[in-house]
Design a protein around this motif. Structure first.
Motif, PDB file in Angstrom:
ATOM      1  N   UNK A  98       0.932  -1.087  -0.053  1.00 33.15           N
ATOM      2  CA  UNK A  98      -0.152  -0.014   0.097  1.00 33.15           C
ATOM      3  C   UNK A  98       0.694   1.266   0.181  1.00 33.15           C
ATOM      4  N   UNK A  99       1.870   1.188   0.854  1.00 33.76           N
ATOM      5  CA  UNK A  99       2.887   2.451   1.024  1.00 33.76           C
ATOM      6  C   UNK A  99       3.585   2.491  -0.383  1.00 33.76           C
ATOM      7  N   UNK A 100       3.504   1.500  -1.202  1.00 33.39           N
ATOM      8  CA  UNK A 100       4.337   1.749  -2.570  1.00 33.39           C
ATOM      9  C   UNK A 100       3.384   1.673  -3.887  1.00 33.39           C
ATOM     10  N   UNK A 101       2.259   1.971  -3.475  1.00 35.65           N
ATOM     11  CA  UNK A 101       1.119   1.808  -4.528  1.00 35.65           C
ATOM     12  C   UNK A 101       1.387   2.650  -5.775  1.00 35.65           C
ATOM     13  N   UNK A 102       1.791   3.771  -5.480  1.00 37.25           N
ATOM     14  CA  UNK A 102       1.877   4.925  -6.605  1.00 37.25           C
ATOM     15  C   UNK A 102       3.192   4.151  -7.790  1.00 37.25           C
ATOM     16  N   UNK A 103       4.030   3.777  -7.043  1.00 35.35           N
ATOM     17  CA  UNK A 103       5.068   3.202  -7.879  1.00 35.35           C
ATOM     18  C   UNK A 103       4.903   1.876  -8.522  1.00 35.35           C
ATOM     19  N   UNK A 104       4.099   1.210  -8.008  1.00 35.89           N
ATOM     20  CA  UNK A 104       3.669  -0.040  -8.340  1.00 35.89           C
ATOM     21  C   UNK A 104       2.787   0.138  -9.803  1.00 35.89           C
ATOM     22  N   UNK A 105       1.905   1.038  -9.294  1.00 39.16           N
ATOM     23  CA  UNK A 105       0.820   1.272 -10.290  1.00 39.16           C
ATOM     24  C   UNK A 105       1.498   1.953 -11.749  1.00 39.16           C
ATOM     25  N   UNK A 106       2.726   2.871 -11.584  1.00 38.07           N
ATOM     26  CA  UNK A 106       3.528   3.472 -12.650  1.00 38.07           C
ATOM     27  C   UNK A 106       3.801   2.239 -13.381  1.00 38.07           C
ATOM     28  N   UNK A 118       7.382 -12.089  -0.023  1.00 37.47           N
ATOM     29  CA  UNK A 118       5.949 -12.086  -0.147  1.00 37.47           C
ATOM     30  C   UNK A 118       5.307 -12.789  -1.312  1.00 37.47           C
ATOM     31  N   UNK A 119       4.408 -13.268  -1.409  1.00 37.58           N
ATOM     32  CA  UNK A 119       3.843 -14.149  -2.514  1.00 37.58           C
ATOM     33  C   UNK A 119       3.003 -13.130  -3.826  1.00 37.58           C
ATOM     34  N   UNK A 120       2.921 -13.708  -4.691  1.00 38.76           N
ATOM     35  CA  UNK A 120       2.450 -13.008  -6.016  1.00 38.76           C
ATOM     36  C   UNK A 120       1.033 -12.756  -5.442  1.00 38.76           C
ATOM     37  N   UNK A 121       0.239 -13.512  -4.761  1.00 40.67           N
ATOM     38  CA  UNK A 121      -1.107 -13.451  -4.440  1.00 40.67           C
ATOM     39  C   UNK A 121      -1.097 -12.325  -3.273  1.00 40.67           C
ATOM     40  N   UNK A 122      -0.307 -11.934  -2.380  1.00 38.59           N
ATOM     41  CA  UNK A 122      -0.379 -10.982  -1.275  1.00 38.59           C
ATOM     42  C   UNK A 122      -0.153  -9.695  -2.197  1.00 38.59           C
ATOM     43  N   UNK A 123       0.793  -9.630  -2.984  1.00 36.58           N
ATOM     44  CA  UNK A 123       0.801  -8.472  -3.997  1.00 36.58           C
ATOM     45  C   UNK A 123      -0.377  -8.102  -4.645  1.00 36.58           C
ATOM     46  N   UNK A 124      -0.833  -8.902  -5.191  1.00 38.30           N
ATOM     47  CA  UNK A 124      -2.167  -8.914  -6.153  1.00 38.30           C
ATOM     48  C   UNK A 124      -3.405  -8.232  -5.141  1.00 38.30           C
ATOM     49  N   UNK A 125      -3.458  -9.006  -3.926  1.00 35.28           N
ATOM     50  CA  UNK A 125      -4.672  -8.558  -3.179  1.00 35.28           C
ATOM     51  C   UNK A 125      -4.501  -7.384  -2.573  1.00 35.28           C
ATOM     52  N   UNK A 126      -3.205  -6.855  -1.856  1.00 33.84           N
ATOM     53  CA  UNK A 126      -3.097  -5.699  -1.330  1.00 33.84           C
ATOM     54  C   UNK A 126      -3.117  -4.614  -2.491  1.00 33.84           C
ATOM     55  N   UNK A 127      -2.576  -4.809  -3.700  1.00 38.22           N
ATOM     56  CA  UNK A 127      -2.712  -3.835  -4.600  1.00 38.22           C
ATOM     57  C   UNK A 127      -4.208  -3.418  -4.913  1.00 38.22           C
ATOM     58  N   UNK A 128      -4.921  -4.502  -5.188  1.00 37.13           N
ATOM     59  CA  UNK A 128      -6.690  -4.522  -5.458  1.00 37.13           C
ATOM     60  C   UNK A 128      -7.272  -3.737  -4.383  1.00 37.13           C
ATOM     61  N   UNK A 129      -6.967  -4.038  -3.068  1.00 38.90           N
ATOM     62  CA  UNK A 129      -7.584  -3.454  -2.048  1.00 38.90           C
ATOM     63  C   UNK A 129      -7.365  -2.049  -1.970  1.00 38.90           C
ATOM     64  N   UNK A 130      -6.146  -1.405  -2.328  1.00 44.08           N
ATOM     65  CA  UNK A 130      -5.833  -0.014  -2.399  1.00 44.08           C
ATOM     66  C   UNK A 130      -6.555   0.707  -3.428  1.00 44.08           C
TER      67      UNK A 130
END
Length: 152
Positions: free
Chosen positions: A45-53, A75-87
């Protein structure tokens, strides 16, 4: 004896000077202290903007998760996918998919009228050199009902 929820007469107020002191202390507060350690979800969530870019440039979340792992975040792929989707959902930045109805996306096929179907049956019967029998006549739904007598 003092009942529950009541105060003693000497505890009935706070001095105005104390309230002013609290107001000054609140006004001087800066940013809240950061957590010493973040959860994996918090890190994404803290790195959301960087990940979105990166996603906009064609990177997948699985590739981004690998970068997390390469840099010491297990971290697993699923954790990143879920956290990114939640944000995305929390920010309202994810475009909503159009809901498809049951018939959406299908091109309607015009049904042949029973009169047109009957005419085509009669024409076919005439081409075969005879009259169309009653068995070859379409039923009310517009379909021919030919039954094999042995199957009934």
């Amino acid at each position: 004896m003092v009942g529950r929820g009541t105060t003693k007469p000497e505890d009935t107020g706070i001095g105005e000077d104390v309230v002013d002191k609290v107001a000054t202390a609140l006004a001087n507060l800066g940013d809240p202290p950061r957590k010493a350690r973040l959860t994996k979800t918090d890190a994404v969530a803290h790195l959301y903007d960087s990940i979105a870019a990166l996603k906009a440039r064609g990177w997948t979340l699985a590739q981004i998760a690998q970068v997390f792992r390469d840099n010491g975040v297990n971290v697993t792929d699923a954790t990143v996918r879920k956290a990114f989707s939640d944000v995305e959902k929390a920010r309202g930045s994810k475009p909503k998919k159009a809901r498809r109805t049951h018939a959406a996306g299908r091109t309607p096929v015009p049904a042949a009228s029973p009169a047109a179907t009957q005419a085509s049956v009669l024409q076919e019967g005439a081409r075969q050199g005879g009259n169309a029998s009653q068995e070859d006549q379409p039923n009310a739904s517009g379909f021919n009902a030919l039954l094999d007598p042995s199957s009934v």
